[in-house]
Design an enzyme around this catalytic site. Structure first.
Site, mmCIF file in Angstrom:
data_model
loop_
_atom_site.group_PDB
_atom_site.id
_atom_site.type_symbol
_atom_site.label_atom_id
_atom_site.label_comp_id
_atom_site.label_asym_id
_atom_site.label_seq_id
_atom_site.Cartn_x
_atom_site.Cartn_y
_atom_site.Cartn_z
ATOM 1 N N ILE A 26 0.826 -1.211 0.000
ATOM 2 C CA ILE A 26 0.000 0.000 0.000
ATOM 3 C C ILE A 26 0.857 1.257 0.000
ATOM 4 O O ILE A 26 0.345 2.362 0.084
ATOM 5 C CB ILE A 26 -0.982 0.048 1.186
ATOM 6 N N GLY B 294 10.197 5.988 3.206
ATOM 7 C CA GLY B 294 11.631 6.179 3.324
ATOM 8 C C GLY B 294 12.360 4.949 3.840
ATOM 9 O O GLY B 294 13.441 4.616 3.374
ATOM 10 N N GLY C 253 11.130 1.736 4.009
ATOM 11 C CA GLY C 253 10.766 0.425 3.504
ATOM 12 C C GLY C 253 9.392 0.416 2.866
ATOM 13 O O GLY C 253 8.779 1.459 2.642
ATOM 14 N N LYS D 19 5.266 -2.423 7.956
ATOM 15 C CA LYS D 19 6.363 -1.808 7.210
ATOM 16 C C LYS D 19 7.554 -2.753 7.223
ATOM 17 O O LYS D 19 8.100 -3.079 8.283
ATOM 18 C CB LYS D 19 6.735 -0.469 7.833
ATOM 19 N N ASP E 232 11.576 12.937 8.949
ATOM 20 C CA ASP E 232 11.077 12.628 7.612
ATOM 21 C C ASP E 232 9.599 12.994 7.499
ATOM 22 O O ASP E 232 8.773 12.167 7.127
ATOM 23 C CB ASP E 232 11.320 11.146 7.305
#
Ligand SMILES: *[C@@H]1O[C@H](CO)[C@@H](O)[C@H](O)[C@H]1NC(C)=O
Ligand SMILES: *[C@@H]1O[C@H](CO)[C@@H](O)[C@H](O)[C@H]1NC(C)=O
Ligand SMILES: *[C@@H]1O[C@H](CO)[C@@H](O)[C@H](O)[C@H]1NC(C)=O
Length: 970
Positions: free
Chosen positions: A646, A650, A652, A668, A768
């Protein structure tokens, strides 16, 4: 006649029934209309939430003209009348002014707590003549409490906690004699506690804490014989505790702390034998420890700290099987530390600092193995530090400073693997610093200053890479060279090695101590150049004076020979130092450096070996709810098939997994390069655990972590609407995201960042922030994801460039500093905020790492050189800043959007110093109401932790965050 007698009751009966239906329909209708009218007065985003509150629902079979509100959300009925209204924590925004209480007079239960209701509490509320329970806590109500509340004599439960109510607590509340709970804590009430509250003979809980109440506790308090909870902490109460207090034999929780109450404590305290939590800290109490406390075996927490208590406490305290927290600090107690404390098997905190305690530390304390916090500092303790303290495996704070302790520091302290703070400063300790201390890898504060320690500084201290607050070894007799391993302490902020006999050079590895803000090397035998790095070039001369031959660019120090300076500009100074013997560094130094390097390598080799052995362990999985198993996830995603993918972030790839339990999670899968599972060990687990405990409405919840030989998985809650970036890129969905939702999304992101920057200890920097890392839940509430991941992946060491964030959102200074700061998040927030308003990334408006951002420089044509203009004339928002897929915002919203744009432009300024803080941003976005609330809660929480809660012991653990709304408890 006979017939009449039979007919009459029959007739009556039917009539009654008929009239009942008639009344039912009528009253019910009126109630429904009243509710709809109130709903319409609320802010529009509530309208959809309360969509069931509508005239078109609830037709009954009997009469299609009747609106039946009994099926509406939050509405409860009895006999067809609306008797209950329960709408907690649903985001209601508005006032009670349009609430027609007279029309809803059948209500017995009204609970609207945890919403955004504001304005006054109307006096007409007293028309709810049948009400037994009223809970309006955790809102933003202001003004005085209406005196008419005193008419609501049916009330048994009354709660206004966490609002901004002011004025006096009305004496008329004393009429509510059925009341069992009166909870008005954390408001702005002034004046004295009305003596008439003594009439509330049914009262079980009285919480009037955290107001501005003055004067003494009225003697009438003694009438409240059933009182179980009395909380008056955090006021300005004075005077002494009335003797009538002795009548309160049912007390279990009693909080007096943070007032200016004087006199002695009631002698009969705990006479009921059920007192659990007694908190009198930070007052002006005097006298001795009440006799009643000695046999108070029910005690879980006792705080008498910060008062003027006196007396010999050697035998004043008993054995408390369930006690968790004891604080007697900052008093004038004398006597000795009883070995009885060791028999309090559940005690986690024992604090008796800053008294006049004499004698030795009993070795038996080593038996109180649940102890996490032991502070006996600033007393007159003598003798040695018992090596038995090394048995206290849960200890994370050991503070014995400023006593008269002698002898060696026991090497056994190296067994305390959870130790985060060790302060033995200001004693007469001698011998060497035990190498074992280097095992305490969680240490963030180490103070051994002002003793008579000798020998070298063990290089193992360089292993304490979590050291952050302080490393203070000053004022001892330490000799030899400063181990270059100390350069690894790159989180350390304050280093003091002054007043020893240290010799040789300051290791050039100290360049790498990026967090260092204060350094003191004075009064040693050091020589050679100062390392590079801001702290060394900015330090005052005092930090280096009294040495043999230090040189450097500081006024008062001699300048270094030129060659040396140049070589040090180069990043690889260590090698170069060895390679440049011309500069007169003796051969001996070379040898020392070489040996040290060898040792360093040894450490690395050791580490690699450890990793290897972990790898053999094919399947290493842990999780927090036990249900999250790697296999389950693997199965649910058919071996991480792309059809379940989906998103790609950054760190994975993200998959949607429907677990066998039916639970939907987002998984993730970390890039292999960032597979930390095997390496990180306990630190990593602690961090994950801390992150998984974070609960914030704007932060995606981390459920846990799975580690496998091939990949490591972070398991998050799944959010239906996916990422903000994706949504903005989709024509249809972007239209759904109207201005009001967008403003709310931006506020949500800001809230999440504020929380992580200011409510977490240590603060968490996201690193991030981008529109792909903001997810939206079903109600378009923003949830920031990947919080803490960056730091998680950097726990030991890591290549920062790999984690520098998403292109287009990275603050320009990161390109050269590589040190992420809060201001980097502020920059990214600014970009995301503009993106949300504009509907697309504002990349063409901001040119990274240059000062020519269109809207911040005055030279541009469409520029708004004075951004304050935006705020004043909101209909001037330039079209190229607004998403043209949406109609121009209504004036109220335009005003808010203008404020957001103005803030966002400030956030993306090139110079990090002129960017606002997130705190400022949140403040601007939520003028007064919300922020004041979150601030005051923040204050309470930190205050609670520090002043009046056993949680204090845990407050220094990694990434603990204060937990929002949970104020009711104290
Ligand atoms: C409702 O309460 C107000 C204030 O107490 C009072 O003035 C008013 O008469 C009441 N209305 C009804 C219908 O009882
Ligand atoms: C405190 O009391 C203990 C015995 O209960 C006694 O041994 C000690 O000397 C006393 N200390 C002081 C300072 O009075
Ligand atoms: C501490 O106790 C000693 C001995 O009992 C006494 O001489 C001294 O005055 C006390 N100090 C304080 C600050 O109470």
């Amino acid at each position: 006649m006979m017939l009449n007698k039979i007919l009459f009751p029959l007739f009556f009966c039917i009539l009654f029934h008929f009239s009942f239906i008639f009344n039912f329909a009528d009253a019910n209708q009126q109630e429904a209309e009243a509710l709809i009218k109130w709903k319409q007065s609320l802010h529009s985003h509530n309208q959809s939430f309360l969509s069931s509150w509508s005239r078109s629902t609830g037709f009954t079979a009997k009469n299609s003209n009747v609106i039946n509100p009994c099926h509406w959300l939050g509405v409860g009925c009895e006999n067809g009348y609306v008797t209950r209204l329960n709408l907690t924590n649903v985001g209601l925004t508005g006032t009670l002014y349009a609430f027609n209480f007279s029309s809803l007079s059948n209500l017995t239960f009204l609970d609207l707590h945890d919403n955004n209701l504001f304005g006054n509490i109307p006096s007409s509320i007293s028309n709810l003549t049948k009400l037994t329970s009223l809970h309006l806590g955790n809102n933003q109500f202001t003004g005085k409490l209406p005196l008419e509340l005193g008419k609501m004599t049916t009330l048994t439960y009354l709660n206004f906690i966490n609002n901004f109510l002011s004025g006096h607590i009305p004496s008329s509340l004393g009429n509510l004699t059925s009341l069992s709970h009166l909870i008005v804590g954390n408001n702005r009430f002034v004046g004295t506690i009305p003596p008439k509250l003594g009439n509330l003979v049914s009262l079980k809980e009285l919480r009037i804490n955290l107001n501005n109440l003055t004067g003494p506790l009225p003697p009438s308090i003694g009438n409240l014989r059933g009182l179980k909870v009395l909380s008056v902490y955090g006021n300005k109460l004075s005077g002494s505790i009335p003797k009538e207090f002795d009548n309160l034999t049912n007390l279990t929780l009693c909080f007096f702390s943070n007032n200016t109450i004087s006199g002695s404590l009631p002698a009969k305290l705990c006479q009921g034998g059920i007192l659990q939590d007694f908190c009198a800290s930070n007052n002006r109490f005097s006298g001795t420890v009440p006799k009643g406390l000695k046999n108070c075996t029910s005690l879980t927490r006792l705080r008498l700290d910060r008062n003027h208590f006196v007396g010999n406490i050697t035998e004043d305290f008993g054995v408390y099987p369930v006690v968790d927290y004891i604080d007697l600090s900052y008093n004038n107690f004398e006597g000795e530390i009883s070995s009885n404390w060791a028999r309090c098997k559940n005690m986690t905190s024992l604090k008796i600092s800053d008294n006049n305690i004499t004698g030795k530390i009993p070795p038996e304390l080593g038996l109180a193995t649940k102890l996490q916090y032991l502070d006996l500092s600033s007393n007159q303790l003598v003798g040695v530090i018992p090596k038995e303290l090394g048995n206290l495996k849960s200890l994370f704070n050991l503070t014995l400073s400023n006593n008269k302790l002698i002898g060696n520091i026991p090497n056994e302290l190296g067994n305390l693997l959870d130790l985060a703070s060790l302060d033995l400063g200001g004693n007469g300790l001698n011998g060497t610093i035990p190498e074992g201390i280097g095992n305490c890898l969680k240490m963030i504060n180490l103070n051994l200053s002002r003793n008579s320690l000798s020998g070298v500084i063990p290089w193992q201290i360089g292993n304490l890479v979590n050291l952050q607050v302080l490393l203070d070894l000053s004022r001892n007799s330490l000799s030899g060279e400063i181990p270059l391993q100390l350069g690894k302490l790159d989180s350390l902020e304050d280093l003091d090695l002054s007043h020893n006999n240290l010799s040789g050079q300051i290791p050039s590895t100290f360049d790498q101590m990026q967090s260092l803000m204060s350094v003191d090397m004075s009064y040693n035998n050091l020589e050679g150049p100062l390392p590079d790095g801001k702290v060394f070039t900015n330090a005052p001369l005092e930090s280096f004076m009294g040495n043999k031959a230090l040189c450097g660019n500081i006024t008062g120090l001699m300048p270094c020979p030129r060659a040396l300076n140049i070589s040090k500009r180069n990043g690889k100074d260590l090698v170069i130092l060895i390679m440049t013997p011309i500069i007169g560094v003796g051969a001996s130094l070379c040898i020392i450096v070489a040996v040290a390097l060898y040792l360093l390598k040894g450490v690395k080799r050791e580490k690699t070996r450890r990793i290897g052995s972990h790898r053999e362990n094919m399947f290493s999985i842990w999780s927090f709810d036990g249900k999250l198993v790697y296999e389950d996830i693997n199965e649910a995603t058919e071996g991480f098939d792309t059809k379940y993918c989906i998103g790609v972030g950054g760190h994975g790839t993200v998959y949607k997994a429907v677990l066998s339990t039916g639970q939907i999670v987002a998984v993730k899968k970390l890039k292999t390069a960032q597979n930390p599972g095997f390496v990180k060990g306990k630190n990593f687990e602690a961090e994950i655990e801390a992150l998984s405990k974070i609960r914030h409405r704007n932060i995606v919840k981390l459920n846990g972590f799975c580690s496998h030989a091939q990949h490591s998985l972070l398991v998050y809650e799944y959010l239906e609407r996916g990422s903000l970036g994706k949504l903005l890129g989709n024509e249809k969905e972007a239209r759904e995201l109207d201005w009001e939702k967008r403003v709310n999304v931006i506020k949500g992101i800001a809230n999440a960042l504020c929380y992580m920057h200011y409510d977490c200890s240590p603060p968490i920097i996201h690193r991030d922030v981008s529109s792909n890392n903001v997810l939206l839940d079903r109600d378009y509430e923003a949830r920031v994801s990947d919080f803490g991941t960056a730091r998680l992946l950097c726990l030991d060491s890591c290549n920062l460039t790999e984690l520098a964030g998403t292109y287009g959102y990275i603050a320009p200074e990161l390109a050269y500093t590589m040190k992420p700061t809060k201001k980097c998040d502020v920059y990214s927030f600014g970009v995301v905020a503009l993106e949300v308003i504009r509907g697309s990334h504002p990349g063409d408006l901001i040119s990274p790492s240059s000062s020519s951002s269109v809207y911040t420089s005055s030279s541009s044509s469409s520029a708004i050189s004075d951004t304050s203009l935006l705020e004043n004339i909101p209909n001037l928002i330039p079209k190229d800043l607004l998403d043209t897929r949406l109609p121009y915002p209504s004036s109220g919203l335009a005003h808010e959007i203008a404020i957001i744009i103005k803030l966002a432009l400030e956030c993306i300024k090139d110079d990090p110093h002129v960017r606002p803080t997130m705190q400022y941003v949140c403040h601007q976005l939520q003028p007064t109401r919300k922020l004041a609330l979150s601030n005051s809660i923040g204050k309470i929480m930190s205050w609670n932790e520090g002043e009046c809660s056993s949680e204090g012991a845990k407050s220094m653990r990694s990434s603990s965050c204060s937990s929002g709304h949970k104020v009711d408890i104290v």
